[in-house]
Design a protein around this motif. Structure first.
Motif, PDB file in Angstrom:
ATOM      1  N   LYS A   3      18.641  47.748 -39.201  1.00 49.60           N
ATOM      2  CA  LYS A   3      19.154  46.439 -39.553  1.00 49.60           C
ATOM      3  C   LYS A   3      18.198  45.369 -39.067  1.00 49.60           C
ATOM      4  O   LYS A   3      18.012  45.184 -37.863  1.00 49.60           O
ATOM      5  CB  LYS A   3      20.541  46.241 -38.941  1.00 49.60           C
ATOM      6  N   LYS A   4      17.551  44.683 -40.001  1.00 49.27           N
ATOM      7  CA  LYS A   4      16.597  43.614 -39.726  1.00 49.27           C
ATOM      8  C   LYS A   4      15.431  44.080 -38.871  1.00 49.27           C
ATOM      9  O   LYS A   4      14.765  43.268 -38.223  1.00 49.27           O
ATOM     10  CB  LYS A   4      17.290  42.427 -39.045  1.00 49.27           C
ATOM     11  N   LYS A   5      15.161  45.364 -38.879  1.00 47.20           N
ATOM     12  CA  LYS A   5      14.060  45.901 -38.073  1.00 47.20           C
ATOM     13  C   LYS A   5      13.387  47.045 -38.809  1.00 47.20           C
ATOM     14  O   LYS A   5      14.005  47.732 -39.634  1.00 47.20           O
ATOM     15  CB  LYS A   5      14.548  46.380 -36.705  1.00 47.20           C
ATOM     16  N   LEU A   6      12.136  47.249 -38.489  1.00 43.56           N
ATOM     17  CA  LEU A   6      11.365  48.399 -38.953  1.00 43.56           C
ATOM     18  C   LEU A   6      10.732  49.046 -37.732  1.00 43.56           C
ATOM     19  O   LEU A   6      10.118  48.372 -36.910  1.00 43.56           O
ATOM     20  CB  LEU A   6      10.275  47.982 -39.935  1.00 43.56           C
ATOM     21  N   ARG A   7      10.891  50.355 -37.636  1.00 38.48           N
ATOM     22  CA  ARG A   7      10.268  51.075 -36.527  1.00 38.48           C
ATOM     23  C   ARG A   7       9.163  51.965 -37.079  1.00 38.48           C
ATOM     24  O   ARG A   7       9.393  52.773 -37.996  1.00 38.48           O
ATOM     25  CB  ARG A   7      11.290  51.896 -35.765  1.00 38.48           C
ATOM     26  N   LEU A   8       7.965  51.815 -36.504  1.00 37.54           N
ATOM     27  CA  LEU A   8       6.816  52.606 -36.912  1.00 37.54           C
ATOM     28  C   LEU A   8       6.477  53.577 -35.790  1.00 37.54           C
ATOM     29  O   LEU A   8       6.105  53.160 -34.685  1.00 37.54           O
ATOM     30  CB  LEU A   8       5.609  51.708 -37.203  1.00 37.54           C
ATOM     31  N   ASP A   9       6.634  54.854 -36.047  1.00 41.89           N
ATOM     32  CA  ASP A   9       6.268  55.905 -35.100  1.00 41.89           C
ATOM     33  C   ASP A   9       5.066  56.650 -35.661  1.00 41.89           C
ATOM     34  O   ASP A   9       5.118  57.168 -36.779  1.00 41.89           O
ATOM     35  CB  ASP A   9       7.427  56.874 -34.872  1.00 41.89           C
ATOM     36  N   GLY A  10       4.012  56.712 -34.882  1.00 49.91           N
ATOM     37  CA  GLY A  10       2.796  57.329 -35.412  1.00 49.91           C
ATOM     38  C   GLY A  10       1.988  58.040 -34.360  1.00 49.91           C
ATOM     39  O   GLY A  10       2.335  58.077 -33.180  1.00 49.91           O
ATOM     40  N   ILE A  11       0.876  58.602 -34.810  1.00 51.16           N
ATOM     41  CA  ILE A  11      -0.061  59.308 -33.948  1.00 51.16           C
ATOM     42  C   ILE A  11      -1.478  58.921 -34.363  1.00 51.16           C
ATOM     43  O   ILE A  11      -1.785  58.758 -35.551  1.00 51.16           O
ATOM     44  CB  ILE A  11       0.140  60.839 -34.028  1.00 51.16           C
ATOM     45  N   ILE A  12      -2.321  58.765 -33.366  1.00 49.24           N
ATOM     46  CA  ILE A  12      -3.719  58.389 -33.585  1.00 49.24           C
ATOM     47  C   ILE A  12      -4.592  59.586 -33.238  1.00 49.24           C
ATOM     48  O   ILE A  12      -4.449  60.179 -32.164  1.00 49.24           O
ATOM     49  CB  ILE A  12      -4.108  57.186 -32.717  1.00 49.24           C
ATOM     50  N   LYS A  13      -5.499  59.922 -34.138  1.00 50.19           N
ATOM     51  CA  LYS A  13      -6.428  61.030 -33.908  1.00 50.19           C
ATOM     52  C   LYS A  13      -7.861  60.518 -34.049  1.00 50.19           C
ATOM     53  O   LYS A  13      -8.236  59.977 -35.081  1.00 50.19           O
ATOM     54  CB  LYS A  13      -6.164  62.162 -34.916  1.00 50.19           C
ATOM     55  N   THR A  14      -8.637  60.699 -32.995  1.00 51.73           N
ATOM     56  CA  THR A  14     -10.033  60.295 -33.010  1.00 51.73           C
ATOM     57  C   THR A  14     -10.756  60.982 -31.860  1.00 51.73           C
ATOM     58  O   THR A  14     -10.173  61.795 -31.134  1.00 51.73           O
ATOM     59  CB  THR A  14     -10.173  58.760 -32.906  1.00 51.73           C
ATOM     60  N   VAL A  15     -12.020  60.666 -31.682  1.00 51.07           N
ATOM     61  CA  VAL A  15     -12.840  61.195 -30.590  1.00 51.07           C
ATOM     62  C   VAL A  15     -13.621  60.027 -30.002  1.00 51.07           C
ATOM     63  O   VAL A  15     -14.246  59.255 -30.740  1.00 51.07           O
ATOM     64  CB  VAL A  15     -13.812  62.294 -31.066  1.00 51.07           C
ATOM     65  N   ILE A  16     -13.595  59.894 -28.697  1.00 50.31           N
ATOM     66  CA  ILE A  16     -14.330  58.821 -28.034  1.00 50.31           C
ATOM     67  C   ILE A  16     -15.471  59.411 -27.205  1.00 50.31           C
ATOM     68  O   ILE A  16     -15.348  60.492 -26.635  1.00 50.31           O
ATOM     69  CB  ILE A  16     -13.411  57.960 -27.142  1.00 50.31           C
ATOM     70  N   GLY A  17     -16.569  58.720 -27.176  1.00 54.22           N
ATOM     71  CA  GLY A  17     -17.743  59.175 -26.429  1.00 54.22           C
ATOM     72  C   GLY A  17     -17.741  58.605 -25.019  1.00 54.22           C
ATOM     73  O   GLY A  17     -17.688  57.386 -24.834  1.00 54.22           O
ATOM     74  N   LEU A  18     -17.795  59.476 -24.039  1.00 54.72           N
ATOM     75  CA  LEU A  18     -17.814  59.081 -22.631  1.00 54.72           C
ATOM     76  C   LEU A  18     -18.982  59.763 -21.925  1.00 54.72           C
ATOM     77  O   LEU A  18     -19.814  60.403 -22.572  1.00 54.72           O
ATOM     78  CB  LEU A  18     -16.479  59.454 -21.961  1.00 54.72           C
ATOM     79  N   LEU A  19     -19.026  59.646 -20.612  1.00 57.90           N
ATOM     80  CA  LEU A  19     -20.023  60.337 -19.802  1.00 57.90           C
ATOM     81  C   LEU A  19     -19.340  61.449 -19.021  1.00 57.90           C
ATOM     82  O   LEU A  19     -18.223  61.277 -18.510  1.00 57.90           O
ATOM     83  CB  LEU A  19     -20.710  59.371 -18.840  1.00 57.90           C
ATOM     84  N   CYS A  20     -20.027  62.572 -18.931  1.00 54.95           N
ATOM     85  CA  CYS A  20     -19.481  63.715 -18.195  1.00 54.95           C
ATOM     86  C   CYS A  20     -19.307  63.360 -16.724  1.00 54.95           C
ATOM     87  O   CYS A  20     -20.201  62.774 -16.096  1.00 54.95           O
ATOM     88  CB  CYS A  20     -20.412  64.925 -18.348  1.00 54.95           C
ATOM     89  N   ASN A  21     -18.182  63.720 -16.174  1.00 49.72           N
ATOM     90  CA  ASN A  21     -17.875  63.426 -14.777  1.00 49.72           C
ATOM     91  C   ASN A  21     -18.705  64.266 -13.807  1.00 49.72           C
ATOM     92  O   ASN A  21     -18.812  63.930 -12.631  1.00 49.72           O
ATOM     93  CB  ASN A  21     -16.385  63.652 -14.519  1.00 49.72           C
ATOM     94  N   ARG A  22     -19.324  65.347 -14.312  1.00 48.80           N
ATOM     95  CA  ARG A  22     -20.069  66.247 -13.434  1.00 48.80           C
ATOM     96  C   ARG A  22     -21.578  66.029 -13.505  1.00 48.80           C
ATOM     97  O   ARG A  22     -22.251  65.984 -12.480  1.00 48.80           O
ATOM     98  CB  ARG A  22     -19.746  67.704 -13.789  1.00 48.80           C
TER      99      ARG A  22
END
Length: 292
Positions: free
Chosen positions: A162-181
């Motif tokens: 009622k007077k609202k829309l709910r968007l439930d989703g999932i995000i899929k991607t890959v991010i580039g970081l630096l190895c912790n070791r």
């Protein structure tokens, strides 16, 4: 904007004396001869200290933004900064990356964009693109901006209330970081769930700030005051957006970007069997041995 500094006779809590400004190319120096603070706690006078800041070739930059005017009657030193004019908002680089369009007949949506389009180009590397290709993530033809970037796929289910829309989703991607070791480039897979609540009525902030911890019946009371169901009350206030009925689309790029940004971790590793590096000489144990 004006900064007013009281003299020794105008404030019992914070007292200054012996202020001076002088020029010395290529640096501007600011001198304080003595400093006394707190009414009930006195500290000894300090030696003259110089606070120096290089300003390159512009030797009068201090005088451009600050002027000294002394009023003998009030004993007040005023520092005024002249505004060069209001800075125009050029917009955010991620605006328009993900747009939800109102359509009563569609209950599931698929979006595709890139990290570069979301303003997260610093997280896009060759390693992240290769990992995304292995995972089956591809940039669709609909992405005209940064088609060679790291793909971000978004799946959304739409629930109508009622007077609202709910968007439930999932995000899929890959991010580039630096190895912790070993500090070499690594890739971190992202599978992040999110929920957005689009309301036709303006969002009213609660009187009580929710710090993320709800006890007992406070959850029911708080959500009831705002006209939300128990499930909707768990959605963060930043993810509740005003979507008036006359509007046909709404930009949800910032919410998607923030969700990806939260996935940045310090525990990323390039490989589960990474041997790390020498903390003394920096030798990568994956590519060589420590030289004794």
């Amino acid at each position: 904007m004006s900064l007013v500094i009281p003299s020794t006779t105008s404030s019992p809590f914070l007292q200054f004396s012996g202020w001076s400004f002088y020029n010395s190319n290529p640096q501007q120096k600011f001198t304080c001869n003595s400093f006394t603070r707190l009414r009930h706690r006195m500290i000894s006078r300090c030696k003259t200290r110089h606070f120096c800041a290089p300003f390159g070739n512009e030797s009068s930059v201090v005088h451009k933004y600050a002027t000294r005017s002394t009023n003998e009657g009030s004993g007040v030193i005023s520092l005024d900064w002249d505004d060069d004019g209001e800075i125009e908002d050029a917009g955010s680089p991620w605006e328009g990356a993900v747009i939800y369009k109102r359509n009563a007949s569609i209950l599931h949506l698929e979006y595709c964009t890139t990290l570069e389009r979301l303003g997260l180009g610093n997280l896009s590397t060759d390693v992240s693109k290769s990992r995304a290709a292995v995972m089956g993530l591809r940039v669709t033809k609909a992405v005209k901006d940064y088609p060679n970037g790291t793909p971000v796929q978004i799946s959304i289910d739409v629930a109508r209330k009622k007077k609202k829309l709910r968007l439930d989703g999932i995000i899929k991607t890959v991010i580039g970081l630096l190895c912790n070791r070993c500090c070499m480039p690594s890739a971190e897979s992202v599978f992040s769930e999110f929920s957005l609540l689009l309301s036709e009525e303006p969002i009213v902030e609660p009187e009580t700030i929710d710090l993320g911890v709800i006890f007992g019946e406070d959850k029911i009371t708080t959500s009831g005051d705002r006209g939300l169901d128990d499930d909707d009350a768990l959605i963060d206030l930043d993810d509740q957006l005003y979507f008036p009925p006359e509007e046909k689309h709404i930009d949800i790029s910032k919410n998607i970007r923030d969700r990806v940004h939260l996935e940045i971790t310090m525990n990323s590793v390039c490989d589960p069997g990474c041997k790390g590096m020498c903390l003394k000489c920096g030798q990568n144990f994956n590519t060589g041995k420590l030289q004794l």
